[in-house]
Write a protein that holds these residues in place. Structure first.
Motif, PDB file in Angstrom:
ATOM      1  N   ALA A 291       0.163  -4.563  -4.423  1.00 45.54           N
ATOM      2  CA  ALA A 291       1.150  -4.343  -3.373  1.00 45.54           C
ATOM      3  C   ALA A 291       1.043  -2.942  -2.799  1.00 45.54           C
ATOM      4  O   ALA A 291       1.415  -2.690  -1.679  1.00 45.54           O
ATOM      5  CB  ALA A 291       2.554  -4.563  -3.919  1.00 45.54           C
ATOM      6  N   VAL A 292       0.526  -2.025  -3.577  1.00 43.94           N
ATOM      7  CA  VAL A 292       0.529  -0.636  -3.159  1.00 43.94           C
ATOM      8  C   VAL A 292      -0.845  -0.243  -2.639  1.00 43.94           C
ATOM      9  O   VAL A 292      -1.863  -0.645  -3.177  1.00 43.94           O
ATOM     10  CB  VAL A 292       0.908   0.267  -4.342  1.00 43.94           C
ATOM     11  CG1 VAL A 292       1.042   1.690  -3.897  1.00 43.94           C
ATOM     12  CG2 VAL A 292       2.183  -0.218  -4.959  1.00 43.94           C
ATOM     13  N   THR A 293      -0.834   0.511  -1.598  1.00 43.66           N
ATOM     14  CA  THR A 293      -2.086   1.024  -1.076  1.00 43.66           C
ATOM     15  C   THR A 293      -2.672   2.013  -2.067  1.00 43.66           C
ATOM     16  O   THR A 293      -1.956   2.848  -2.606  1.00 43.66           O
ATOM     17  CB  THR A 293      -1.826   1.773   0.230  1.00 43.66           C
ATOM     18  OG1 THR A 293      -0.839   1.055   0.936  1.00 43.66           O
ATOM     19  CG2 THR A 293      -3.067   1.898   1.048  1.00 43.66           C
ATOM     20  N   ARG A 294      -3.951   1.905  -2.287  1.00 40.59           N
ATOM     21  CA  ARG A 294      -4.572   2.890  -3.170  1.00 40.59           C
ATOM     22  C   ARG A 294      -4.538   4.267  -2.521  1.00 40.59           C
ATOM     23  O   ARG A 294      -4.736   4.412  -1.331  1.00 40.59           O
ATOM     24  CB  ARG A 294      -6.018   2.488  -3.460  1.00 40.59           C
ATOM     25  CG  ARG A 294      -6.141   1.580  -4.681  1.00 40.59           C
ATOM     26  CD  ARG A 294      -7.528   1.002  -4.743  1.00 40.59           C
ATOM     27  NE  ARG A 294      -7.768   0.142  -3.597  1.00 40.59           N
ATOM     28  CZ  ARG A 294      -8.954  -0.016  -3.043  1.00 40.59           C
ATOM     29  NH1 ARG A 294      -9.997   0.632  -3.490  1.00 40.59           N
ATOM     30  NH2 ARG A 294      -9.108  -0.826  -2.016  1.00 40.59           N
ATOM     31  N   ARG A 295      -4.284   5.267  -3.313  1.00 41.13           N
ATOM     32  CA  ARG A 295      -4.295   6.630  -2.796  1.00 41.13           C
ATOM     33  C   ARG A 295      -5.562   7.296  -3.272  1.00 41.13           C
ATOM     34  O   ARG A 295      -5.977   7.120  -4.401  1.00 41.13           O
ATOM     35  CB  ARG A 295      -3.101   7.420  -3.366  1.00 41.13           C
ATOM     36  CG  ARG A 295      -1.776   6.886  -2.991  1.00 41.13           C
ATOM     37  CD  ARG A 295      -1.447   7.319  -1.577  1.00 41.13           C
ATOM     38  NE  ARG A 295      -0.108   6.895  -1.226  1.00 41.13           N
ATOM     39  CZ  ARG A 295       0.943   7.672  -1.405  1.00 41.13           C
ATOM     40  NH1 ARG A 295       0.826   8.836  -1.941  1.00 41.13           N
ATOM     41  NH2 ARG A 295       2.122   7.241  -1.030  1.00 41.13           N
ATOM     42  N   SER A 296      -6.145   8.067  -2.414  1.00 41.65           N
ATOM     43  CA  SER A 296      -7.323   8.782  -2.877  1.00 41.65           C
ATOM     44  C   SER A 296      -6.901  10.161  -3.357  1.00 41.65           C
ATOM     45  O   SER A 296      -5.815  10.615  -3.074  1.00 41.65           O
ATOM     46  CB  SER A 296      -8.337   8.902  -1.767  1.00 41.65           C
ATOM     47  OG  SER A 296      -7.707   9.370  -0.605  1.00 41.65           O
TER      48      SER A 296
ATOM     49  N   LEU B  25       3.354  -1.436  14.141  1.00 38.68           N
ATOM     50  CA  LEU B  25       2.142  -2.242  13.957  1.00 38.68           C
ATOM     51  C   LEU B  25       0.890  -1.448  14.294  1.00 38.68           C
ATOM     52  O   LEU B  25      -0.187  -1.751  13.785  1.00 38.68           O
ATOM     53  CB  LEU B  25       2.197  -3.468  14.875  1.00 38.68           C
ATOM     54  CG  LEU B  25       2.678  -4.779  14.280  1.00 38.68           C
ATOM     55  CD1 LEU B  25       2.654  -5.852  15.327  1.00 38.68           C
ATOM     56  CD2 LEU B  25       1.837  -5.182  13.087  1.00 38.68           C
ATOM     57  N   ARG B  80       4.880   2.709   0.939  1.00 37.75           N
ATOM     58  CA  ARG B  80       3.874   2.542  -0.100  1.00 37.75           C
ATOM     59  C   ARG B  80       3.506   1.077  -0.227  1.00 37.75           C
ATOM     60  O   ARG B  80       2.487   0.712  -0.782  1.00 37.75           O
ATOM     61  CB  ARG B  80       4.413   3.045  -1.441  1.00 37.75           C
ATOM     62  CG  ARG B  80       4.749   4.515  -1.425  1.00 37.75           C
ATOM     63  CD  ARG B  80       5.187   4.942  -2.789  1.00 37.75           C
ATOM     64  NE  ARG B  80       6.363   4.192  -3.222  1.00 37.75           N
ATOM     65  CZ  ARG B  80       6.664   3.966  -4.483  1.00 37.75           C
ATOM     66  NH1 ARG B  80       5.891   4.408  -5.438  1.00 37.75           N
ATOM     67  NH2 ARG B  80       7.751   3.295  -4.801  1.00 37.75           N
ATOM     68  N   LEU B  81       4.402   0.217   0.281  1.00 42.97           N
ATOM     69  CA  LEU B  81       4.178  -1.222   0.183  1.00 42.97           C
ATOM     70  C   LEU B  81       3.253  -1.681   1.294  1.00 42.97           C
ATOM     71  O   LEU B  81       3.144  -1.044   2.329  1.00 42.97           O
ATOM     72  CB  LEU B  81       5.502  -1.970   0.314  1.00 42.97           C
ATOM     73  CG  LEU B  81       6.552  -1.565  -0.692  1.00 42.97           C
ATOM     74  CD1 LEU B  81       7.883  -2.174  -0.300  1.00 42.97           C
ATOM     75  CD2 LEU B  81       6.141  -2.028  -2.055  1.00 42.97           C
ATOM     76  N   ARG B  82       2.624  -2.836   1.062  1.00 45.61           N
ATOM     77  CA  ARG B  82       1.650  -3.317   2.020  1.00 45.61           C
ATOM     78  C   ARG B  82       2.029  -4.697   2.521  1.00 45.61           C
ATOM     79  O   ARG B  82       2.646  -5.476   1.817  1.00 45.61           O
ATOM     80  CB  ARG B  82       0.290  -3.404   1.335  1.00 45.61           C
ATOM     81  CG  ARG B  82      -0.762  -2.659   2.093  1.00 45.61           C
ATOM     82  CD  ARG B  82      -2.108  -2.653   1.458  1.00 45.61           C
ATOM     83  NE  ARG B  82      -2.329  -3.576   0.364  1.00 45.61           N
ATOM     84  CZ  ARG B  82      -3.360  -3.446  -0.448  1.00 45.61           C
ATOM     85  NH1 ARG B  82      -4.201  -2.466  -0.294  1.00 45.61           N
ATOM     86  NH2 ARG B  82      -3.554  -4.316  -1.423  1.00 45.61           N
ATOM     87  N   GLU B 182      -7.148   2.241   5.930  1.00 47.24           N
ATOM     88  CA  GLU B 182      -6.278   3.302   5.473  1.00 47.24           C
ATOM     89  C   GLU B 182      -6.977   4.233   4.481  1.00 47.24           C
ATOM     90  O   GLU B 182      -6.809   5.460   4.541  1.00 47.24           O
ATOM     91  CB  GLU B 182      -5.033   2.684   4.833  1.00 47.24           C
ATOM     92  CG  GLU B 182      -3.914   3.672   4.745  1.00 47.24           C
ATOM     93  CD  GLU B 182      -2.624   3.033   4.313  1.00 47.24           C
ATOM     94  OE1 GLU B 182      -2.412   1.844   4.635  1.00 47.24           O
ATOM     95  OE2 GLU B 182      -1.841   3.714   3.657  1.00 47.24           O
ATOM     96  N   VAL B 183      -7.770   3.652   3.598  1.00 47.53           N
ATOM     97  CA  VAL B 183      -8.438   4.475   2.587  1.00 47.53           C
ATOM     98  C   VAL B 183      -9.425   5.413   3.262  1.00 47.53           C
ATOM     99  O   VAL B 183      -9.479   6.616   2.958  1.00 47.53           O
ATOM    100  CB  VAL B 183      -9.152   3.569   1.559  1.00 47.53           C
ATOM    101  CG1 VAL B 183      -9.889   4.417   0.541  1.00 47.53           C
ATOM    102  CG2 VAL B 183      -8.145   2.675   0.860  1.00 47.53           C
ATOM    103  N   SER B 186      -7.651   8.200   5.039  1.00 39.70           N
ATOM    104  CA  SER B 186      -7.156   9.203   4.122  1.00 39.70           C
ATOM    105  C   SER B 186      -8.310  10.066   3.592  1.00 39.70           C
ATOM    106  O   SER B 186      -8.177  11.278   3.422  1.00 39.70           O
ATOM    107  CB  SER B 186      -6.403   8.487   3.007  1.00 39.70           C
ATOM    108  OG  SER B 186      -6.502   9.166   1.827  1.00 39.70           O
ATOM    109  N   ALA B 187      -9.492   9.446   3.422  1.00 42.98           N
ATOM    110  CA  ALA B 187     -10.662  10.200   2.973  1.00 42.98           C
ATOM    111  C   ALA B 187     -11.127  11.193   4.041  1.00 42.98           C
ATOM    112  O   ALA B 187     -11.706  12.226   3.741  1.00 42.98           O
ATOM    113  CB  ALA B 187     -11.799   9.242   2.613  1.00 42.98           C
ATOM    114  N   THR B 193       0.539   9.070   4.895  1.00 42.17           N
ATOM    115  CA  THR B 193       1.987   8.897   4.717  1.00 42.17           C
ATOM    116  C   THR B 193       2.743   9.518   5.895  1.00 42.17           C
ATOM    117  O   THR B 193       3.636   8.892   6.466  1.00 42.17           O
ATOM    118  CB  THR B 193       2.452   9.556   3.410  1.00 42.17           C
ATOM    119  OG1 THR B 193       1.616   9.084   2.362  1.00 42.17           O
ATOM    120  CG2 THR B 193       3.883   9.213   3.109  1.00 42.17           C
TER     121      THR B 193
END
Lengths: 296, 314
Positions: A291-296, B25, B80-82, B182-183, B186-187, B193
């Protein structure tokens, strides 16, 4: 008094769990939320009502009739709103809207057929009460709780012990691999949607029996409760749905009994509690990861 | 005449609602919480006007601001939820607010807020102060309604323009990056956030403003106006119109609002037809009516027209 409330809560929770299982089964294989599920539940309830009150059937045949009716409706759902949107490149928002559209049609057709007013649903066992010391268990509660338990156990057995169950689990794990291994994926999806709808229909009949009424507009509120329950239990997780349903049922009963001025907030209990749980444990009570997005 | 003005006004408010969902969205997050923010904005504006007598040009932004302020901690907790988890958690927020509005005394319980100062009536009284007669051969009521429509259209236009501009900026690129992956975003050093909460709060502000407008357009708001159906309605605007261009939700809102007015003729069958058409539209065009590809094609066509000969290279 506490024990009495627990029994009332568990009875209510059993029906929540049945509805929630319907959502969770479909999510398990298709990864979509079927927003027409509340209306399937309602059609099952009205079908059960019609069989008992108009044709004079007994409760058990009517329950089975309601389940069959809901299952057929599930097939309609699969062929109209779901199958065409299961191709590459379609966002997962589309089935959300298509199922809402179908649900809207179902609810308003039913309003035209039976009207928007509640219909009294009386089954012969209403008068009987079992007394265990200070506790009172009505026959209706026994039947509702008993049938819910039987259906949940039967489902668990089907999923874990039969060929159909193995195929459903395989498709929910990975549809491509399942197809390569010779599983008829679209057949299994159809079977799952029908099974989920049948359980929703059963929940409808049981809710109709325990509240002594059914109506064309009962789908919405129960559909929403079911949503809260599956997220609480963890999506795609059948035992989570059962635990979540029973928990919400009990919490609601306790709010009404001991909440005093807050008894009016009963309908916020499911979502309020869900909210707190998600903030603390985002994958739901029994869910694992995801459910939670992975954080880097 | 007044009827058409009113329908057009509600189309503008719906367009703002569609944009509020679009914003969230555009970072890839699905929210059903904007109905709750709309409730906050509507009740705030209504109560400020009724109890404290604030002027309407202050109550509406105040409602939007309160919604945005609530959205920041809520977003920080929820985002934090998806996917579906986020949708249902935000739906939980909406439903809880509906139940609270149903039970508090100050909100009028299930009866809702009555006698909210009406924007059209206020304007009418204001114009009467210095105009003997309404211009353009309209009655004073029609003229006031026309001005109401222009105000709402201007607000919609402003919101649309700001969203388009933001889409071309650093913030917009960050939104798109987060939506795509998203990953990876963030990288690349994007504070995911921060941007997700930003989009969430912006969406909440728009929804709150729309709620305030609605309160001042209708004399009356009640808890039932802001529940699950409203949350879904906004989402439908976006999905039918198109989720990846800001014109999508506005077109979706205009189309579905017009359709729903048109179907009034069908009386009892109205919602059946509406639901069936919704189903059909999604089946025929699941990606929405407007897609970024269409706008790119339009841009190329425009460039060819302006610079013939060079166009082929584009």
């Amino acid at each position: 008094m506490l024990w009495q409330q627990l029994i009332n809560g568990l009875t209510q929770g059993g029906t929540y769990a049945l509805i929630a299982i319907g959502y969770t089964l479909i999510f398990g294989v298709l990864e979509i939320i079927n927003l027409a599920h509340g209306e399937v539940f309602m059609v099952g309830a009205v079908a059960g009502y019609a069989l008992v009150m108009l044709l004079g059937w007994g409760l058990l045949p009517a329950l089975i009739g309601g389940m069959i009716g809901a299952a057929l409706l599930g097939a309609v759902l699969e062929f109209t709103a779901l199958r065409a949107l299961r191709r590459k490149g379609v966002s997962n928002l589309a089935p959300l809207i298509s199922t809402i559209g179908l649900g809207m049609v179902l609810q308003n057709v039913m309003i035209r057929v039976v009207g928007a007013e509640p219909l009294p649903f009386r089954v012969p066992l209403a008068g009987f009460v079992l007394r265990l010391g200070p506790l009172q268990v009505t026959a209706t509660q026994l039947v509702v709780l008993g049938v819910s338990l039987v259906l949940m156990i039967a489902l668990q057995w089907t999923l874990s012990r039969t060929g159909l169950g193995r195929a459903v689990r395989a498709v929910s794990e990975n549809p491509e691999t399942a197809a390569l291994l010779g599983v008829n994926v679209s057949g299994i999806v159809l079977a799952t949607v029908m099974l989920a709808s049948a359980l929703g229909g059963a929940a409808g009949v049981l809710v109709g029996v325990s509240f002594v009424s059914v109506s064309a507009v009962m789908g919405m509120s129960y559909g929403l409760k079911g949503l809260a329950v599956i997220i609480l239990g963890g999506l795609g997780n059948v035992s989570g749905a059962v635990a979540g349903g029973l928990l919400i049922g009990v919490l609601e009963a306790l709010t009404v009994a001991y909440g005093g001025a807050f008894a009016g907030y009963k309908d916020a209990v499911a979502f309020g509690f869900l909210f707190l749980v998600l903030v603390a444990r985002p994958q739901g009570l029994l869910g694992q990861g995801a459910a939670v997005t992975r954080r880097s | 005449m007044s009827y058409y003005l009113q329908v057009a006004t509600f189309i503008c408010v719906s367009g703002i609602l569609g944009l509020s969902v679009y914003l969230v969205l555009s970072t890839g997050q699905l929210t059903l919480g904007n109905a709750g923010f709309m409730l906050l904005g509507g009740y705030t504006a209504g109560l400020l006007a009724i109890k404290l007598g604030w002027p309407l040009w202050l109550t509406v932004p105040a409602g939007g601001l309160l919604a945005a302020v609530v959205a920041v901690p809520l977003g920080a907790a929820c985002l934090r939820l998806r996917g579906v988890y986020l949708a249902v958690a935000t739906l939980g927020f909406t439903q809880s607010l509906v139940v609270i509005a149903n039970n508090l005394t100050i909100t009028g319980g299930a009866l809702g807020l009555k006698d909210i100062p009406n924007l059209g009536t206020r304007l009418q009284r204001y114009f009467r102060g210095f105009l003997a007669e309404a211009p353009f051969g309209l009655t004073m009521a029609q003229f006031a309604n026309l001005v109401v429509l222009l105000i709402c259209a201007a607000l919609l236009g402003l919101a649309f323009w700001l969203i388009v501009r933001q889409g071309q900026s650093r913030v917009g690129r960050a939104f798109t990056a987060i939506r795509t992956d998203e990953v990876a975003a963030s990288a690349m050093g994007i504070n995911t956030t921060y941007y997700k909460v930003l989009a969430f709060a912006q969406g909440a502000f728009l929804a709150g403003v729309a709620g305030g407008l609605m309160a001042h357009l209708t004399y009356f708001i009640g808890p039932a106006d802001f529940g699950f159906s409203r949350a879904v309605e906004m989402l439908v605007f976006v999905v039918v119109g198109g989720t990846s261009v800001p014109a999508g939700p506005v077109l979706g809102a205009a189309l579905l609002r017009t359709l729903s007015e048109y179907l009034r003729e069908a009386k009892d069958l109205r919602l059946i037809i509406y639901g069936a058409l919704m189903l059909l539209m999604v089946l025929v065009r699941p990606q929405g009516l407007l897609t970024p590809g269409m706008f790119a094609g339009l841009g190329r066509w425009w460039q060819r027209r302006r610079a013939p000969g060079k166009g082929a290279a584009v």
